[in-house]
Design a protein around this motif. Sequence first.
Motif, PDB file in Angstrom:
ATOM      1  N   GLU A  14      44.531  48.134  39.493  1.00 38.62           N
ATOM      2  CA  GLU A  14      45.008  47.076  38.609  1.00 38.62           C
ATOM      3  C   GLU A  14      44.764  47.366  37.128  1.00 38.62           C
ATOM      4  OE1 GLU A  14      44.624  42.862  40.123  1.00 38.62           O
ATOM      5  OE2 GLU A  14      43.375  43.932  41.586  1.00 38.62           O
ATOM      6  N   THR A  38      50.296  42.239  38.093  1.00 39.68           N
ATOM      7  CA  THR A  38      51.500  42.387  38.913  1.00 39.68           C
ATOM      8  C   THR A  38      52.607  43.044  38.108  1.00 39.68           C
ATOM      9  OG1 THR A  38      52.188  40.170  38.307  1.00 39.68           O
ATOM     10  CG2 THR A  38      51.005  40.400  40.392  1.00 39.68           C
ATOM     11  N   ASP A  64      42.875  36.874  44.777  1.00 41.45           N
ATOM     12  CA  ASP A  64      44.260  36.436  44.967  1.00 41.45           C
ATOM     13  C   ASP A  64      45.268  37.329  44.247  1.00 41.45           C
ATOM     14  OD1 ASP A  64      43.379  34.399  46.596  1.00 41.45           O
ATOM     15  OD2 ASP A  64      43.488  32.854  45.044  1.00 41.45           O
ATOM     16  N   ALA A  65      44.946  37.714  43.006  1.00 40.80           N
ATOM     17  CA  ALA A  65      45.853  38.581  42.233  1.00 40.80           C
ATOM     18  C   ALA A  65      45.998  39.938  42.922  1.00 40.80           C
ATOM     19  CB  ALA A  65      45.345  38.754  40.809  1.00 40.80           C
ATOM     20  N   ALA A  67      45.589  40.539  46.142  1.00 42.24           N
ATOM     21  CA  ALA A  67      46.341  40.338  47.384  1.00 42.24           C
ATOM     22  C   ALA A  67      47.841  40.260  47.100  1.00 42.24           C
ATOM     23  CB  ALA A  67      45.864  39.071  48.086  1.00 42.24           C
ATOM     24  N   LYS A  68      48.195  39.595  46.019  1.00 46.56           N
ATOM     25  CA  LYS A  68      49.607  39.462  45.637  1.00 46.56           C
ATOM     26  C   LYS A  68      50.193  40.832  45.291  1.00 46.56           C
ATOM     27  CE  LYS A  68      52.650  37.138  42.366  1.00 46.56           C
ATOM     28  NZ  LYS A  68      52.745  36.352  41.147  1.00 46.56           N
ATOM     29  N   LEU A  69      49.450  41.607  44.506  1.00 46.43           N
ATOM     30  CA  LEU A  69      49.901  42.944  44.124  1.00 46.43           C
ATOM     31  C   LEU A  69      50.006  43.850  45.354  1.00 46.43           C
ATOM     32  CD1 LEU A  69      50.681  45.043  42.018  1.00 46.43           C
ATOM     33  CD2 LEU A  69      48.247  45.438  41.610  1.00 46.43           C
ATOM     34  N   LYS A  71      50.618  43.039  48.379  1.00 42.71           N
ATOM     35  CA  LYS A  71      51.797  42.623  49.144  1.00 42.71           C
ATOM     36  C   LYS A  71      53.072  43.219  48.525  1.00 42.71           C
ATOM     37  CE  LYS A  71      53.766  38.409  51.066  1.00 42.71           C
ATOM     38  NZ  LYS A  71      53.712  36.956  51.065  1.00 42.71           N
ATOM     39  N   GLN A  72      53.165  43.165  47.201  1.00 45.75           N
ATOM     40  CA  GLN A  72      54.309  43.749  46.475  1.00 45.75           C
ATOM     41  C   GLN A  72      54.395  45.249  46.748  1.00 45.75           C
ATOM     42  OE1 GLN A  72      53.553  42.840  42.251  1.00 45.75           O
ATOM     43  NE2 GLN A  72      55.730  42.418  42.076  1.00 45.75           N
TER      44      GLN A  72
END
Length: 117
Positions: A14, A38, A64-65, A67-69, A71-72
């Motif tokens: 990140e 992201t 959370d950030a 996990a979102k990344l 997933k992307q």
Amino acid sequence: MIMDDSMHKVIIVEGKSDKEKLFSILDEPVEIICTNGTLGRHKLEEMAAAIEHRDVYILVDADDAGAKLRKQLKRELPNAEHLYIHKMYREVATTPLMYLAKVLLGARFNINKNCLG
């Protein structure tokens, strides 16, 4: 985002502090790409196309950030290997060196022996 084809392995993280921490542990040439959070769809597709033929590893924060990344990235880079840190550490940048070294060792990276205690 500069892609260096001379390096076979790529780790996606990140932030800059994550990148610096990994460089202090690794004992082999590895390209480390920072997403700085992201990515927009276009940037993500561009990056995925540039590195899809290489060994790609994803190491993001356990929040959370992250996990979102993750997933992307999973959608765009289905063959990438996902590396995880324990939830109690939350951020790659604050994870103890020895713990991160063991995660990377488990993924067959060459590690600076000083990081193994």
